[in-house]
Design a protein around this motif. Structure first.
Motif, PDB file in Angstrom:
ATOM      1  N   MET A   6      -5.475   1.638   0.021  1.00 55.44           N
ATOM      2  CA  MET A   6      -6.799   0.888  -0.040  1.00 55.44           C
ATOM      3  C   MET A   6      -7.655   1.203   1.005  1.00 55.44           C
ATOM      4  N   SER A   7      -8.915   1.250   0.737  1.00 54.02           N
ATOM      5  CA  SER A   7     -10.016   1.372   1.885  1.00 54.02           C
ATOM      6  C   SER A   7      -9.915   0.189   2.868  1.00 54.02           C
TER       7      SER A   7
ATOM      8  N   GLU B 285     -11.355  -7.432   2.410  1.00 54.66           N
ATOM      9  CA  GLU B 285     -11.578  -8.489   1.357  1.00 54.66           C
ATOM     10  C   GLU B 285     -10.148  -9.276   0.871  1.00 54.66           C
ATOM     11  N   LEU B 286      -9.264  -8.387   0.655  1.00 53.46           N
ATOM     12  CA  LEU B 286      -7.813  -8.938   0.477  1.00 53.46           C
ATOM     13  C   LEU B 286      -7.258  -9.800   1.605  1.00 53.46           C
TER      14      LEU B 286
ATOM     15  N   GLU C 215       0.890  -1.140  -0.186  1.00 59.92           N
ATOM     16  CA  GLU C 215      -0.059  -0.011  -0.064  1.00 59.92           C
ATOM     17  C   GLU C 215       0.918   1.282  -0.123  1.00 59.92           C
TER      18      GLU C 215
ATOM     19  N   LYS D  17      -7.348  -9.728  -8.074  1.00 61.32           N
ATOM     20  CA  LYS D  17      -8.034  -8.711  -7.104  1.00 61.32           C
ATOM     21  C   LYS D  17      -7.477  -7.599  -6.797  1.00 61.32           C
TER      22      LYS D  17
ATOM     23  N   SER E   8     -12.390  -1.538   3.600  1.00 63.37           N
ATOM     24  CA  SER E   8     -13.328  -2.939   3.338  1.00 63.37           C
ATOM     25  C   SER E   8     -12.470  -3.560   2.129  1.00 63.37           C
ATOM     26  N   GLU E   9     -11.696  -2.941   1.254  1.00 58.17           N
ATOM     27  CA  GLU E   9     -10.787  -3.731   0.465  1.00 58.17           C
ATOM     28  C   GLU E   9      -9.660  -4.329   0.939  1.00 58.17           C
ATOM     29  N   LYS E  10      -9.240  -3.838   2.308  1.00 55.57           N
ATOM     30  CA  LYS E  10      -8.209  -4.625   2.791  1.00 55.57           C
ATOM     31  C   LYS E  10      -8.754  -5.807   3.492  1.00 55.57           C
TER      32      LYS E  10
ATOM     33  N   VAL F 241      -8.156  -3.659  -7.073  1.00 60.98           N
ATOM     34  CA  VAL F 241      -8.380  -2.840  -6.083  1.00 60.98           C
ATOM     35  C   VAL F 241      -7.424  -1.812  -5.992  1.00 60.98           C
ATOM     36  N   THR F 242      -6.429  -1.921  -6.599  1.00 65.15           N
ATOM     37  CA  THR F 242      -5.240  -0.873  -6.741  1.00 65.15           C
ATOM     38  C   THR F 242      -5.188  -0.160  -8.005  1.00 65.15           C
TER      39      THR F 242
END
Ligand SMILES: CC(=O)SCCNC(=O)CCNC(=O)[C@H](O)C(C)(C)COP(=O)(O)OP(=O)(O)OC[C@H]1O[C@@H](n2cnc3c(N)ncnc32)[C@H](O)[C@@H]1OP(=O)(O)O
Ligand SMILES: CC(C)C(=O)C(=O)O
Length: 401
Positions: free
Chosen positions: A25-26, A32-33, A18, A274, A28-30, A278-279
């Motif tokens: 990353m938000s 999910e990952l 990051e 993914k 919620s994205e973190k 995301v990025t």
């Protein structure tokens, strides 16, 4: 029977990854990952640097809530307030690690920290001891370890192990090291540290000279048993060692790296895609393992070899890392064997040697134009050819596509 060593896979996509400008990353994205990283089988997820921002603190906390098996980790400078923030952020974690660091190279100590060797040694030891009051599993990193004086580095390491660090990470923070020297360096440090058997040695390599994976592997050959890496090699500047490259190098070259990891490589491509989504960082087509051309063959000699015996040109199986299978792509470099095999798969019978030559010649001319050649194009091309010769066999594009 010999006991095989384990290679601990420490993923820092959500922290060092990051740090790549534009890769924020938000929460919620973190999450999910992190769930996908756990599914992949990584041992440690470095979810963030708790003191960096309220959002990063929250991300570590929220990741800590959802991750059940994998260790969740936060980074902290060698300062009590950073360690306090990391400890707080990790409270919900079932399995936690605290990662504290301070630079040990002369250039960093003198110009960045404005500290003497003795001061750095003292702060390193006090930080590890302080962190151990709250967390059992403490990792210590000697930032810019690769450019540090080996005797001083070994002294710091020996003392932080005595203070309770369980993992000792020696980063090549600026990607300056080269493989054989870095491997020897790690081996030498392990030899010098009298209590080395009480910790796992780790490396964390940056890719400024394109050597992050090679340096990591060299260090693994010389005794490192944790590797810090990121999906797609995301990370500060030119990035970190790519997780997918390390894992597949170890799996493919078991003769050199007789080590086990927990990673299920079939999840690599999906996770890479993914992280890219995301990025917004595209994966280059020729990226090892996860690039769209990593298992694609356009050259006739290679295609012929693959068709006869896959291993002639494949050291790994595409499906083992999550692709559908290897791809034979028809293009200007393809030969008759791949062309005919593809036409056969499309249901086109080219019966005589003359038909084969005519169709192949037409195909090469078309391919020379550099446009993508779809099955539709190929079928149309053959039907034109046979129609113009008055031969009835080739199916029309509409029937076969
Ligand atoms: C190699 C790596 O990847 S290390 C991780 C790098 N990642 C990041 O820096 C991302 C997150 N960082 C941040 O959000 C901010 O830099 C913070 C919150 C950590 C600190 O912010 P600030 O307090 O404003 O300090 P700033 O970033 O300007 O400077 C860093 C300070 O930490 C000191 N420092 C740097 N590393 C360490 C360390 N490992 N231990 C103790 N102090 C350190 C520097 O000497 C400097 O101190 P100074 O202010 O007394 O000169
Ligand atoms: C904090 C350490 C591990 C780091 O990111 C580096 O040195 O590159």
């Amino acid at each position: 029977m010999s006991v095989r060593d384990k290679l601990v896979i420490f993923d820092t996509t959500l922290r060092d990854g990051e740090q790549s400008p534009g890769a924020t990353m938000s929460v919620s994205e973190k999450i999910e990952l992190a769930l996908l990283l756990e599914q992949l089988g990584v041992d440690v997820i470095e979810a963030g640097f708790a003191i960096a921002s309220p959002g990063d603190f929250l991300a570590v906390t929220e990741v800590s809530k959802v991750i059940k098996q994998t260790q969740v980790c936060s980074l902290a400078r060698a300062r009590e307030k950073d360690i306090d923030a990391a400890v707080q952020s990790l409270l919900p974690a079932s399995n936690k690690r605290l990662h504290t660091f301070i630079a040990t190279s002369d250039i960093h100590m003198q110009h960045k920290l404005n500290m003497s060797r003795d001061e750095v040694l003292d702060v390193a030891v006090r930080s590890v001891r302080y962190a151990r009051r709250f967390v059992d599993d403490v990792e210590f990193s000697a930032e810019d370890g690769g450019r540090s004086d080996p005797d001083f580095l070994a002294t710091v390491i020996e003392k932080v192990i005595a203070a309770g660090a369980r993992t000792i990470n020696i980063p090549d923070t600026v990607g300056y090291c080269v493989p054989h020297r870095f491997g020897e360096f790690i081996g030498e440090i392990i030899q010098k540290v009298s209590n080395a058997d009480q910790a796992i040695f780790s490396i964390h390599c940056h890719n400024d000279l394109g050597l992050a994976t090679a340096n990591s592997l060299a260090a693994i050959e010389c005794g490192a048993r944790q590797v810090e890496c990121t999906i797609n090699g995301l990370g500060e500047r030119a990035g970190n060692a790519a997780l997918e490259e390390i894992v597949m190098a170890v799996n493919t070259r078991q003769d050199l790296f007789p080590l086990d990891t927990n990673i299920n490589p079939r999840g690599l491509v999906a996770l890479s895609q993914k992280v890219s989504e995301v990025t917004g960082f595209a994966v280059q087509p020729n990226k090892a393992i996860v690039g769209k051309n990593a298992f694609a063959h356009e050259a006739g000699i290679h295609q012929d070899g693959i068709l006869k015996h896959r291993e002639t040109y494949e050291i790994m199986r595409a499906e083992d890392v999550g692709w559908q299978g290897e791809q034979i792509v028809l293009g200007k470099h393809s030969g008759r064997n791949a062309f005919l095999s593809h036409m056969q798969a499309l249901g086109v019978a080219l019966d005589s040697a003359e038909q084969v030559e005519q169709a192949f010649d037409a195909f090469k001319r078309r391919a020379d134009q550099g446009q993508p050649l779809t099955d539709q194009h190929l079928l149309h091309m053959v039907s034109q050819l046979t129609l113009s010769q008055g031969q009835p066999e080739a199916p029309s594009p509409a029937k076969t596509s």
